[in-house]
Design a protein around this motif. Structure first.
Motif, PDB file in Angstrom:
ATOM      1  N   ILE A 150     -11.433  15.494  12.624  1.00 12.63           N
ATOM      2  CA  ILE A 150     -10.403  16.532  12.656  1.00 12.63           C
ATOM      3  C   ILE A 150      -9.225  16.116  13.526  1.00 12.63           C
ATOM      4  CG2 ILE A 150     -12.103  18.347  12.283  1.00 12.63           C
ATOM      5  CD1 ILE A 150     -11.705  19.151  15.221  1.00 12.63           C
ATOM      6  N   ASP A 197      -6.031  21.760  11.578  1.00 15.55           N
ATOM      7  CA  ASP A 197      -6.910  22.738  12.220  1.00 15.55           C
ATOM      8  C   ASP A 197      -6.932  22.630  13.734  1.00 15.55           C
ATOM      9  OD1 ASP A 197      -7.652  23.625   9.747  1.00 15.55           O
ATOM     10  OD2 ASP A 197      -9.373  22.278   9.592  1.00 15.55           O
ATOM     11  N   SER A 198      -6.373  21.565  14.285  1.00 23.32           N
ATOM     12  CA  SER A 198      -6.566  21.317  15.711  1.00 23.32           C
ATOM     13  C   SER A 198      -5.696  22.200  16.597  1.00 23.32           C
ATOM     14  CB  SER A 198      -6.300  19.845  16.031  1.00 23.32           C
ATOM     15  OG  SER A 198      -4.973  19.491  15.680  1.00 23.32           O
TER      16      SER A 198
END
Length: 416
Positions: A67, A369-370
């Protein structure tokens, strides 16, 4: 071919060479799209969250999707350690970095050794910062301490969260604790998790199971105590949603469905419609603690108006306040500061200028998403129209005399 790299490795348990077991566990990780941490051996860096994208038995390689990106200077043949669960057992295994395959996709060797780690009674479900699930705990009445931070993982037996702030509840002074502050068995009679899927507030009691330091941050694990039938039912519903999401949508197991979160367009609520916290159990000090923990950026040209807005925001409790002269400057600063964690942005806009959210959306695409960016738009001229984006919301002009705007900032910051 990688025996020389892993021959001296030992996990917490006794390492064994069992190709059949290793292939089986790797296939389970692939089929379930389960996320697990990997970490550079011997390095003081945070673990990388990974999932198995492909297994190539002919070459003996795993393709892992991460991710966040590995450092470009990372040398090929660097040693990594994997930690993952299969069934009721948790395992550790070594693997070797073999290069980049694509965007956030990397090649690693299939482990030759595997070792049983600690046995867990319950499956743990990870949470990412963008999901805004937030933990607030109190170790006793006043005087006492309030502890808060984002949820890291959750299971039927307890939770782990990152300690972002510790505050004395009698005078609201911040405390900088060490690991010794969280002795094993220490009781937290008031424990709340906010903004879980389909559950705005979850109330419980907990005791410290462990506390550890990861990359300069403290991760605190709490074990639930004395959960009633209602609490168990609510918790099981949240975990069931999590499990169904993992099975139905491979590769997004760490994300709650956007439509189930408190910030979706369908569930964006005004101050009168929001579910109120349990007032008798949640002191106002804990809400102020949440505001103090929130990084807020004000994008507005220098002027007396900006000084007044800063005064109102600080008066409302948002003390981690930064300013930028333009929205573009604020976005550039956020992009450059890799240590920033999902700030809240307040931006002045003039409707006749044709304000565009393209830069905000592009930044979200870049960080995936981080990291996430919630935006409150203000205007002196007129009330702005509602936005279709639940994370871009019009807000009344901040004033020390009228605090109606505070409710919207609390909502965007995940404090309601």
């Amino acid at each position: 071919m990688n025996q020389a790299k892993t021959i001296g490795w030992t996990g917490r348990g006794e390492p064994v060479e069992d190709p059949a077991l290793i292939r089986k566990t790797m296939q389970e990780l692939l089929q379930q799209a389960a996320e697990f941490p990997i970490k550079v051996e011997g390095a003081q860096t945070l673990p990388y969250t990974a999932r198995v994208q492909h297994i190539d038995l002919q070459t003996g390689l795993l393709h892992l999707k991460l991710i966040r990106a590995l450092p470009p200077e990372l040398a090929v043949d660097a040693a990594f350690g994997m930690v993952f669960s299969a069934g009721e057992q948790r395992y550790e295994a070594p693997c070797i970095f073999k290069g980049r395959e694509g965007y956030l996709l990397y090649r690693f060797t299939i482990p030759l050794l595997i070792a049983a780690s600690d046995r867990r009674r319950h499956k743990r479900y990870p949470f990412r910062p963008r999901e805004k699930a937030y933990v607030i705990a109190q170790d006793g009445g006043i005087p006492g301490h309030g502890v808060s931070g984002p949820l890291v993982n959750l299971c039927q037996g307890g939770l782990a969260f990152r300690v972002d702030r510790v505050m004395r509840l009698d005078d609201h002074m911040r405390v900088t604790p060490g690991l010794g502050f969280f002795d094993r068995g220490k009781s937290f009679p008031m424990l709340k998790i906010r903004d879980l899927p389909n559950l705005p507030v979850f109330d419980a009691r907990g005791v410290v199971a462990y506390a550890e330091e990861r990359g300069g941050e403290i991760i605190l694990g709490l074990q639930f105590s004395a959960l009633g039938e209602t609490e168990l039912r609510d918790l099981q519903l949240v975990l069931t949603i999590r499990e169904h999401k993992q099975r139905a949508t491979p590769g997004t197991s760490g994300d709650s469905p956007r439509e189930q979160g408190p910030r979706s367009a369908a569930s964006a609520k005004g101050p009168a419609a929001r579910v109120p916290p349990a007032g008798s159990q949640t002191p106002d000090a804990l809400r102020r603690l949440g505001r103090r923990c929130t990084q807020l950026i004000l994008a507005m040209a220098p002027s007396p108006d900006r000084d007044q807005v800063c005064q109102a925001l600080r008066g409302g409790g948002f003390l981690r306040l930064e300013t930028a002269d333009t929205l573009e400057q604020a976005l550039a600063n956020f992009r450059a500061d890799h240590n920033a964690n999902s700030p809240l942005l307040v931006a002045e806009t003039h409707p006749e200028d044709g304000f565009s959210t393209a830069g905000i959306r592009a930044l979200r695409e870049e960080f995936g998403d981080s990291r996430e960016l919630a935006v409150a738009l203000i205007s002196r001229e007129k009330i702005l129209p509602p936005s279709e984006d639940p994370l871009i919301r019009p807000m009344p002009w901040p004033s020390v005399d009228d605090l109606s705007w505070l409710a919207l900032l609390d909502d965007l910051a995940g404090l309601d």
